[in-house]
Design an enzyme around this catalytic site. Structure first.
Site, PDB file in Angstrom:
ATOM      1  N   ASP A   1       1.042  -1.413   0.099  1.00  0.00           N
ATOM      2  CA  ASP A   1      -0.041  -0.099  -0.213  1.00  0.00           C
ATOM      3  C   ASP A   1       0.697   1.618   0.498  1.00  0.00           C
ATOM      4  O   ASP A   1       2.329   1.225   0.124  1.00  0.00           O
ATOM      5  CB  ASP A   1      -1.324  -0.030   0.971  1.00  0.00           C
ATOM      6  CG  ASP A   1      -1.765   1.076   1.480  1.00  0.00           C
ATOM      7  OD1 ASP A   1      -2.455   1.047   0.389  1.00  0.00           O
ATOM      8  OD2 ASP A   1      -1.535   2.154   2.145  1.00  0.00           O
ATOM      9  N   SER A   2       0.169   2.540  -0.533  1.00  0.00           N
ATOM     10  CA  SER A   2       1.112   3.559  -0.648  1.00  0.00           C
ATOM     11  C   SER A   2       1.003   4.054   0.824  1.00  0.00           C
ATOM     12  O   SER A   2       2.270   4.896   0.473  1.00  0.00           O
ATOM     13  CB  SER A   2       0.661   4.743  -0.715  1.00  0.00           C
ATOM     14  OG  SER A   2      -0.932   4.566  -0.495  1.00  0.00           O
TER      15      SER A   2
ATOM     16  N   CYS B   1      -4.058  -1.233  -2.291  1.00  0.00           N
ATOM     17  CA  CYS B   1      -4.014  -0.212  -2.349  1.00  0.00           C
ATOM     18  C   CYS B   1      -4.672  -0.019  -3.800  1.00  0.00           C
ATOM     19  O   CYS B   1      -4.467  -0.542  -5.161  1.00  0.00           O
ATOM     20  CB  CYS B   1      -2.465   1.122  -2.705  1.00  0.00           C
ATOM     21  SG  CYS B   1      -2.621   2.190  -3.266  1.00  0.00           S
TER      22      CYS B   1
ATOM     23  N   GLU C   1      -4.254   8.798   7.704  1.00  0.00           N
ATOM     24  CA  GLU C   1      -3.229   9.014   8.278  1.00  0.00           C
ATOM     25  C   GLU C   1      -2.663   9.915   9.310  1.00  0.00           C
ATOM     26  O   GLU C   1      -1.589   9.373  10.451  1.00  0.00           O
ATOM     27  CB  GLU C   1      -2.285   9.643   6.814  1.00  0.00           C
ATOM     28  CG  GLU C   1      -2.247   8.685   5.398  1.00  0.00           C
ATOM     29  CD  GLU C   1      -1.252   7.007   6.505  1.00  0.00           C
ATOM     30  OE1 GLU C   1       0.279   7.326   6.637  1.00  0.00           O
ATOM     31  OE2 GLU C   1      -1.062   5.872   5.121  1.00  0.00           O
TER      32      GLU C   1
ATOM     33  N   CYS D   1     -10.967   3.386  -1.383  1.00  0.00           N
ATOM     34  CA  CYS D   1      -9.328   3.669  -0.990  1.00  0.00           C
ATOM     35  C   CYS D   1      -9.418   3.218   0.277  1.00  0.00           C
ATOM     36  O   CYS D   1     -10.510   2.428   0.898  1.00  0.00           O
ATOM     37  CB  CYS D   1      -9.032   4.792  -0.661  1.00  0.00           C
ATOM     38  SG  CYS D   1      -7.484   5.118   0.464  1.00  0.00           S
TER      39      CYS D   1
ATOM     40  N   HIS E   1      -7.517   3.114   2.994  1.00  0.00           N
ATOM     41  CA  HIS E   1      -7.665   4.032   3.809  1.00  0.00           C
ATOM     42  C   HIS E   1      -9.401   4.495   4.467  1.00  0.00           C
ATOM     43  O   HIS E   1      -9.388   4.856   6.046  1.00  0.00           O
ATOM     44  CB  HIS E   1      -6.869   5.319   3.611  1.00  0.00           C
ATOM     45  CG  HIS E   1      -5.773   5.578   3.692  1.00  0.00           C
ATOM     46  ND1 HIS E   1      -5.089   5.334   2.602  1.00  0.00           N
ATOM     47  CD2 HIS E   1      -4.664   5.597   4.292  1.00  0.00           C
ATOM     48  CE1 HIS E   1      -3.839   4.941   2.384  1.00  0.00           C
ATOM     49  NE2 HIS E   1      -3.547   5.515   4.001  1.00  0.00           N
TER      50      HIS E   1
END
Length: 280
Positions: A15-16, A79, A158, A190, A192
């Protein structure tokens, strides 16, 4: 061409950043006897605004480290931006099964909708790639699909902004147009975003079904392990899992510990050296 695979090799996740941990969290319950190796490219996060070729290059750097150095048996591209930009190339060039998060999310949304009106929230890169929109409409021409880039949600996740009045106001403002659109299903495009799911659900209302594309992808992982007879024959404990980050280890460790509800995590630093990754 796929090589002969070792069933006791790890499953890799890339993942990023830390968002792919939502996919790992879903996998922990479904795959209790497998070893995971996770790689989050925190140093170059977010991927969403980056040019397509840059995303492809970074994704292959992560994949190559896990395949060549850690000898994984399967790769989960946890991701959406990397899936949208690089999945077909990864599947064509890597000698192991590669599973993305977009097609499973599409299938989940198609099964969930009752009024054929589906929303997608994702990074700028995923929306611009059109992967969700194209796949949904290819499956059902009469669908109404509304895709909205929500890059601020990545930063909220994040930064650990997962609750509270300020966070709810931010989510409400971002989703205002979607609330008025009539969608009954919303793809969290996403990885996240599942960490923001309570805020998103409160904003959209209980009449809207949220589809977690990462959780859907784990069903595909289970099916692939069955089909290829790749279940670990020597059971592992998830204490054997390894987490790599290209940025601050302590920060990653604290977020991962909280999100995964795990007391002990093996978190290691990867250095970006020229055009590849290596253990620091």
């Amino acid at each position: 061409m796929q090589k002969k695979l070792n069933p006791n090799a790890p499953i890799g996740f890339i993942d990023s950043g830390v968002g792919g941990l939502s996919v790992v969290k879903a996998a922990l319950d479904k795959l209790p006897n497998e070893q995971f190796i996770y790689l989050g490219d925190e140093a170059r996060m977010p991927y969403g605004p980056r040019p397509a070729q840059e995303v492809i290059d970074y994704t292959f750097q992560m994949a190559n480290f896990l395949v060549d150095i850690k000898h994984i048996k399967m790769l989960v591209v946890a991701c959406n931006t990397a899936t949208a930009r690089a999945l077909p190339l990864l599947q064509a060039q890597l000698p192991i099964p590669v599973i993305g998060v977009i097609e499973p999310g599409v299938k989940g949304a198609l099964a969930a909708t009752h009024n054929d009106q589906i929303g997608v929230i994702a990074t700028q890169g995923t929306v611009e790639a059109g992967s969700y929109q194209n796949s949904l409409r290819a499956s059902r021409e009469d669908l109404s699909v509304i895709a909205v880039p929500t890059p601020n949600f990545v930063q909220m996740a994040e930064n650990g902004q997962l609750s509270g009045d300020d966070a709810q106001r931010e989510v409400d403002a971002t989703l205002a147009a979607l609330r008025e659109s009539g969608v009954d299903t919303l793809i969290l495009g996403c990885t996240h975003f599942p960490f923001l799911a309570p805020l998103i659900q409160a904003s959209m209302g209980d009449q809207v079904t949220l589809v977690d594309s990462g959780r859907q992808a784990i069903r595909q992982v289970v099916a692939a392990l069955d089909e290829l007879d790749l279940w670990a024959t020597t059971p592992f404990s998830h204490d054997d899992d390894i987490y790599y980050t290209t940025d601050a280890v302590e920060r990653f460790h604290d977020l991962a510990k909280t999100w995964l509800n795990e007391d002990v995590l093996d978190v290691r630093l990867l250095a970006i050296v020229d055009e590849h990754l290596e253990e620091a």
